[in-house]
Design a protein around this motif. Sequence first.
Motif, PDB file in Angstrom:
ATOM      1  N   LEU A   1       0.915  -1.329  -0.011  1.00  0.00           N
ATOM      2  CA  LEU A   1      -0.013  -0.071   0.115  1.00  0.00           C
ATOM      3  C   LEU A   1       0.847   1.312  -0.052  1.00  0.00           C
ATOM      4  CD1 LEU A   1      -2.846   0.793  -0.004  1.00  0.00           C
ATOM      5  CD2 LEU A   1      -2.714   1.034   2.712  1.00  0.00           C
ATOM      6  N   ILE A   2       1.925   1.282   0.789  1.00  0.00           N
ATOM      7  CA  ILE A   2       2.747   2.328   0.866  1.00  0.00           C
ATOM      8  C   ILE A   2       3.407   2.821  -0.557  1.00  0.00           C
ATOM      9  CG2 ILE A   2       5.011   3.104   1.762  1.00  0.00           C
ATOM     10  CD1 ILE A   2       3.928   1.827   4.371  1.00  0.00           C
ATOM     11  N   CYS A   3       3.802   1.479  -1.031  1.00  0.00           N
ATOM     12  CA  CYS A   3       4.616   1.606  -2.695  1.00  0.00           C
ATOM     13  C   CYS A   3       3.553   2.436  -3.277  1.00  0.00           C
ATOM     14  CB  CYS A   3       5.073   0.180  -3.022  1.00  0.00           C
ATOM     15  SG  CYS A   3       6.288  -0.381  -2.118  1.00  0.00           S
ATOM     16  N   GLU A   4       2.290   1.994  -3.482  1.00  0.00           N
ATOM     17  CA  GLU A   4       1.015   2.146  -4.299  1.00  0.00           C
ATOM     18  C   GLU A   4       0.724   3.758  -4.281  1.00  0.00           C
ATOM     19  OE1 GLU A   4      -3.464   1.304  -4.169  1.00  0.00           O
ATOM     20  OE2 GLU A   4      -2.172  -0.508  -4.449  1.00  0.00           O
ATOM     21  N   PHE A   5       0.832   4.147  -3.011  1.00  0.00           N
ATOM     22  CA  PHE A   5       0.777   5.728  -2.456  1.00  0.00           C
ATOM     23  C   PHE A   5       1.642   6.386  -3.076  1.00  0.00           C
ATOM     24  CE2 PHE A   5      -2.087   4.998   1.661  1.00  0.00           C
ATOM     25  CZ  PHE A   5      -2.991   4.565   0.997  1.00  0.00           C
ATOM     26  N   ALA A   6       2.968   5.858  -2.979  1.00  0.00           N
ATOM     27  CA  ALA A   6       4.171   6.665  -3.328  1.00  0.00           C
ATOM     28  C   ALA A   6       4.128   6.794  -5.088  1.00  0.00           C
ATOM     29  CB  ALA A   6       5.521   5.881  -2.932  1.00  0.00           C
ATOM     30  N   LYS A   7       3.536   5.927  -5.773  1.00  0.00           N
ATOM     31  CA  LYS A   7       3.557   5.941  -7.170  1.00  0.00           C
ATOM     32  C   LYS A   7       2.319   6.867  -7.520  1.00  0.00           C
ATOM     33  CE  LYS A   7       6.861   3.547  -8.760  1.00  0.00           C
ATOM     34  NZ  LYS A   7       7.912   4.280  -9.482  1.00  0.00           N
ATOM     35  N   GLU A   8       1.369   6.998  -6.580  1.00  0.00           N
ATOM     36  CA  GLU A   8       0.141   7.925  -6.966  1.00  0.00           C
ATOM     37  C   GLU A   8       0.974   9.528  -6.633  1.00  0.00           C
ATOM     38  OE1 GLU A   8      -2.921   7.167  -4.007  1.00  0.00           O
ATOM     39  OE2 GLU A   8      -3.476   5.247  -5.008  1.00  0.00           O
ATOM     40  N   VAL A   9       1.513   9.414  -5.843  1.00  0.00           N
ATOM     41  CA  VAL A   9       2.368  11.003  -5.650  1.00  0.00           C
ATOM     42  C   VAL A   9       3.155  11.193  -6.728  1.00  0.00           C
ATOM     43  CG1 VAL A   9       3.885  12.352  -3.978  1.00  0.00           C
ATOM     44  CG2 VAL A   9       2.132  10.863  -2.988  1.00  0.00           C
ATOM     45  N   ASP A  10       4.216  10.518  -7.076  1.00  0.00           N
ATOM     46  CA  ASP A  10       4.993  10.571  -8.092  1.00  0.00           C
ATOM     47  C   ASP A  10       5.369   9.379  -8.853  1.00  0.00           C
ATOM     48  OD1 ASP A  10       7.037  11.291  -9.634  1.00  0.00           O
ATOM     49  OD2 ASP A  10       8.438  12.545  -8.280  1.00  0.00           O
ATOM     50  N   PRO A  11       4.779   9.170  -9.860  1.00  0.00           N
ATOM     51  CA  PRO A  11       4.968   7.962 -10.646  1.00  0.00           C
ATOM     52  C   PRO A  11       6.603   7.664 -11.328  1.00  0.00           C
ATOM     53  CG  PRO A  11       3.221   8.873 -11.595  1.00  0.00           C
ATOM     54  CD  PRO A  11       3.627   9.896 -10.555  1.00  0.00           C
ATOM     55  N   SER A  12       7.141   8.726 -11.063  1.00  0.00           N
ATOM     56  CA  SER A  12       8.430   8.441 -11.689  1.00  0.00           C
ATOM     57  C   SER A  12       9.685   8.243 -10.650  1.00  0.00           C
ATOM     58  CB  SER A  12       9.188   9.744 -12.269  1.00  0.00           C
ATOM     59  OG  SER A  12       9.173  10.725 -11.468  1.00  0.00           O
ATOM     60  N   ILE A  13       9.241   8.310  -9.286  1.00  0.00           N
ATOM     61  CA  ILE A  13      10.149   8.174  -8.291  1.00  0.00           C
ATOM     62  C   ILE A  13      10.479   6.690  -8.003  1.00  0.00           C
ATOM     63  CG2 ILE A  13       8.612   7.994  -6.180  1.00  0.00           C
ATOM     64  CD1 ILE A  13      10.087   9.880  -4.717  1.00  0.00           C
ATOM     65  N   PRO A  14      11.827   6.308  -7.942  1.00  0.00           N
ATOM     66  CA  PRO A  14      12.193   4.806  -7.700  1.00  0.00           C
ATOM     67  C   PRO A  14      11.627   4.537  -6.214  1.00  0.00           C
ATOM     68  CG  PRO A  14      13.960   6.187  -8.392  1.00  0.00           C
ATOM     69  CD  PRO A  14      12.931   7.067  -8.186  1.00  0.00           C
ATOM     70  N   VAL A  15      11.018   3.253  -6.231  1.00  0.00           N
ATOM     71  CA  VAL A  15      10.380   2.896  -4.969  1.00  0.00           C
ATOM     72  C   VAL A  15      10.932   1.287  -4.669  1.00  0.00           C
ATOM     73  CG1 VAL A  15       8.438   2.265  -3.430  1.00  0.00           C
ATOM     74  CG2 VAL A  15       8.306   4.087  -5.178  1.00  0.00           C
ATOM     75  N   VAL A  16      11.726   1.172  -3.648  1.00  0.00           N
ATOM     76  CA  VAL A  16      12.387  -0.146  -3.444  1.00  0.00           C
ATOM     77  C   VAL A  16      11.716  -0.659  -1.991  1.00  0.00           C
ATOM     78  CG1 VAL A  16      14.447  -1.315  -2.832  1.00  0.00           C
ATOM     79  CG2 VAL A  16      14.515   0.735  -4.233  1.00  0.00           C
ATOM     80  N   ILE A  17      11.353  -2.162  -2.193  1.00  0.00           N
ATOM     81  CA  ILE A  17      10.815  -2.807  -0.997  1.00  0.00           C
ATOM     82  C   ILE A  17      11.721  -3.872  -0.715  1.00  0.00           C
ATOM     83  CG2 ILE A  17       9.201  -4.209  -2.329  1.00  0.00           C
ATOM     84  CD1 ILE A  17       7.379  -3.807   0.056  1.00  0.00           C
ATOM     85  N   GLY A  18      11.647  -3.984   0.880  1.00  0.00           N
ATOM     86  CA  GLY A  18      12.721  -4.965   1.244  1.00  0.00           C
ATOM     87  C   GLY A  18      12.218  -5.628   2.586  1.00  0.00           C
ATOM     88  N   GLY A  19      12.812  -6.528   3.182  1.00  0.00           N
ATOM     89  CA  GLY A  19      12.102  -7.302   4.171  1.00  0.00           C
ATOM     90  C   GLY A  19      12.059  -8.792   3.940  1.00  0.00           C
ATOM     91  N   GLY A  20      11.598  -9.368   5.129  1.00  0.00           N
ATOM     92  CA  GLY A  20      11.839 -10.772   5.095  1.00  0.00           C
ATOM     93  C   GLY A  20      10.824 -11.544   3.939  1.00  0.00           C
TER      94      GLY A  20
END
Length: 122
Positions: free
Chosen positions: A103-122
Motif C-alpha cells: 500500500l505504501i508503494c502504491e501511494f508513493a507511485k500515486e504521488v510521483d510515478p517517476s520516483i524509484p520505490v524499493v521494498i525489502g524485508g523478510g
Amino acid sequence: MIKKILLVKAPTTVYETNRLTLKSGISEEVPIPLGLCYLAAVIRDAGFESEIFDPHLDVYDSYRDTRDPELIKARIRERLSEGGYDLIGVSSQFIYAYKWGHLICEFAKEVDPSIPVVIGGG
C-alpha cells in the motif's frame, strides 16, 4: 540524481481468532525500526540525506490512537505528498506487514510515478 531518501516502516497488522471469525487490527506495539536506522547510517556515511518515517509511530505520537487504519493511510499519503524525495525505501519486515508495504508503494507511485520505490524485508 538521488540525494534525499525516505525510509518507511510498514505498520504491522495483528490477526487474532475469535471463535468462528478472524479479526484484524493494527498492532498497538511500536517497535523501533532498527534495520532502517542501520540503513540510514550507511546512507548518511555515503553522503546522502535520509529520513525515517514510521507512520504507526507518527500517528501514535500525534493522535494517541494507533488502531485506526484510515488515519494511518491518511498520514502516509500526507508524508509522501510532502515530497522532495528522490527514492523511497519501504521496510516490510514480516508477513503481518506485507499488505501495508504494498500500500505504501502504491501511494508513493500515486504521488510521483517517476520516483524509484524499493521494498525489502523478510
